[in-house]
Design a protein around this motif. Structure first.
Motif, short mmCIF file in Angstrom:
data_model
loop_
_atom_site.label_atom_id
_atom_site.label_comp_id
_atom_site.label_asym_id
_atom_site.label_seq_id
_atom_site.Cartn_x
_atom_site.Cartn_y
_atom_site.Cartn_z
N ILE A 1 78.80 1.41 26.65
CA ILE A 1 78.50 1.75 28.04
C ILE A 1 78.90 0.52 28.83
O ILE A 1 78.36 -0.57 28.60
CB ILE A 1 77.00 2.03 28.24
CG1 ILE A 1 76.53 3.15 27.33
CG2 ILE A 1 76.70 2.34 29.71
CD1 ILE A 1 75.03 3.26 27.21
N ASP A 2 79.86 0.70 29.72
CA ASP A 2 80.31 -0.49 30.44
C ASP A 2 80.93 -0.13 31.78
O ASP A 2 81.40 1.00 32.00
CB ASP A 2 81.31 -1.30 29.62
CG ASP A 2 81.27 -2.77 29.99
OD1 ASP A 2 80.27 -3.43 29.64
OD2 ASP A 2 82.20 -3.25 30.64
N VAL B 1 84.48 10.49 20.10
CA VAL B 1 83.91 11.82 19.91
C VAL B 1 83.15 12.30 21.15
O VAL B 1 82.84 13.48 21.28
CB VAL B 1 83.00 11.90 18.66
CG1 VAL B 1 83.82 11.67 17.40
CG2 VAL B 1 81.84 10.91 18.75
N HIS B 2 82.86 11.40 22.05
CA HIS B 2 82.18 11.77 23.30
C HIS B 2 82.54 10.75 24.37
O HIS B 2 82.58 9.55 24.11
CB HIS B 2 80.66 11.79 23.12
CG HIS B 2 79.93 12.06 24.40
ND1 HIS B 2 79.80 13.31 24.92
CD2 HIS B 2 79.33 11.22 25.27
CE1 HIS B 2 79.14 13.24 26.07
NE2 HIS B 2 78.84 11.98 26.30
N ARG B 3 82.77 11.26 25.55
CA ARG B 3 83.09 10.39 26.67
C ARG B 3 82.56 11.03 27.94
O ARG B 3 82.70 12.23 28.15
CB ARG B 3 84.60 10.20 26.76
CG ARG B 3 85.07 9.60 28.07
CD ARG B 3 86.55 9.35 28.08
NE ARG B 3 86.69 7.95 27.69
CZ ARG B 3 87.54 7.49 26.80
NH1 ARG B 3 88.35 8.29 26.18
NH2 ARG B 3 87.58 6.21 26.52
N THR B 4 81.95 10.21 28.77
CA THR B 4 81.51 10.68 30.08
C THR B 4 81.53 9.49 31.03
O THR B 4 81.65 8.35 30.61
CB THR B 4 80.12 11.34 30.02
OG1 THR B 4 79.84 11.99 31.24
CG2 THR B 4 79.04 10.31 29.74
N TRP C 1 80.97 3.75 35.55
CA TRP C 1 80.50 3.41 34.21
C TRP C 1 81.15 4.36 33.23
O TRP C 1 81.06 5.58 33.39
CB TRP C 1 78.99 3.53 34.09
CG TRP C 1 78.20 2.66 35.01
CD1 TRP C 1 78.65 1.63 35.79
CD2 TRP C 1 76.81 2.77 35.27
NE1 TRP C 1 77.61 1.08 36.51
CE2 TRP C 1 76.47 1.76 36.21
CE3 TRP C 1 75.81 3.60 34.81
CZ2 TRP C 1 75.17 1.58 36.67
CZ3 TRP C 1 74.52 3.43 35.28
CH2 TRP C 1 74.20 2.42 36.20
N GLU C 2 81.78 3.84 32.22
CA GLU C 2 82.34 4.65 31.14
C GLU C 2 81.35 4.61 29.98
O GLU C 2 80.90 3.54 29.57
CB GLU C 2 83.71 4.08 30.73
CG GLU C 2 84.44 4.91 29.72
CD GLU C 2 85.09 6.16 30.31
OE1 GLU C 2 85.70 6.89 29.54
OE2 GLU C 2 84.98 6.41 31.53
N ILE C 3 81.02 5.79 29.48
CA ILE C 3 80.08 5.93 28.38
C ILE C 3 80.85 6.60 27.25
O ILE C 3 81.27 7.75 27.38
CB ILE C 3 78.86 6.76 28.82
CG1 ILE C 3 78.21 6.09 30.03
CG2 ILE C 3 77.89 6.93 27.65
CD1 ILE C 3 77.37 7.01 30.88
N THR D 1 90.23 -1.01 32.40
CA THR D 1 90.42 0.33 32.93
C THR D 1 90.02 1.31 31.82
O THR D 1 89.88 0.92 30.65
CB THR D 1 91.89 0.58 33.33
OG1 THR D 1 92.69 0.53 32.15
CG2 THR D 1 92.36 -0.43 34.37
N VAL D 2 89.87 2.57 32.16
CA VAL D 2 89.54 3.58 31.16
C VAL D 2 90.61 3.61 30.07
O VAL D 2 90.30 3.69 28.87
CB VAL D 2 89.37 4.96 31.83
CG1 VAL D 2 89.24 6.07 30.78
CG2 VAL D 2 88.18 4.96 32.76
N GLU D 3 91.86 3.52 30.48
CA GLU D 3 92.97 3.56 29.53
C GLU D 3 92.92 2.35 28.59
O GLU D 3 93.16 2.47 27.39
CB GLU D 3 94.32 3.61 30.26
CG GLU D 3 94.54 4.89 31.04
CD GLU D 3 93.80 4.93 32.40
OE1 GLU D 3 93.34 3.87 32.90
OE2 GLU D 3 93.65 6.04 32.94
#
Length: 154
Positions: free
Chosen positions: A42-43, A87-90, A146-148, A71-73
């Motif tokens: 989580i960041d 396996v999971h991203r939100t 926030w990318e989880i 970045t997300v990429e």
């Protein structure tokens, strides 16, 4: 000092943007999690790759311990090269008051005042900061991303 394949879960909460080499941290996380185990991150991420340098400049001015929000990429690439399969991203995009954000890091007043001036200038059509400032009923705020991510050791 942990033995390989020691844990079912390893997680990092708002720490990746404070380390010089995120790949090293995530590779080590992968080493110590068992096969089939999970690594969760989580960041804070930089929401606009074109403005990532500006975004990180503001974060470092506010808090010198900030190294770089990926970045997300970039985060996806680091996870994949660390031997992890997502396996999971939100995402979450909270809107936070700028005053609270500055106080949290004990930002010197002169630095905080300059940041506030630049965020207000952006709201009035000035150059983009990458911080996505908003005025919420007279309170200067900004939108974080926030990318989880939860990944499995392959």
């Amino acid at each position: 000092p942990f033995v390989d394949d020691s844990f079912d879960l390893v997680y990092s909460r708002f720490a990746v943007h404070h380390v010089e080499n995120p790949a090293e941290v995530l590779t080590e996380s992968t080493r110590v999690v068992r096969p089939g185990g999970r690594v969760a991150v989580i960041d804070l991420v930089s929401p606009d790759p074109a403005l990532a340098d500006r975004f990180n400049d503001y974060e470092r001015r506010r808090d010198p311990s900030h190294t770089r929000a990926l970045t997300v990429e970039e985060l996806s690439h680091v996870l994949a090269t660390s031997g992890l399969e997502v396996v999971h991203r939100t995402q979450a995009e909270p809107v936070l008051p700028v005053d609270r954000w500055l106080e949290q890091a004990s930002t010197p007043f002169d630095v905080g005042d300059a940041v506030v001036d630049e965020l207000r200038a952006e709201l009035e059509g000035g150059p983009p900061t990458g911080m996505r400032p908003v005025d919420q009923d007279g309170t200067l705020s900004y939108r974080q991303t926030w990318e989880i991510v939860v990944a499995t050791k392959t």
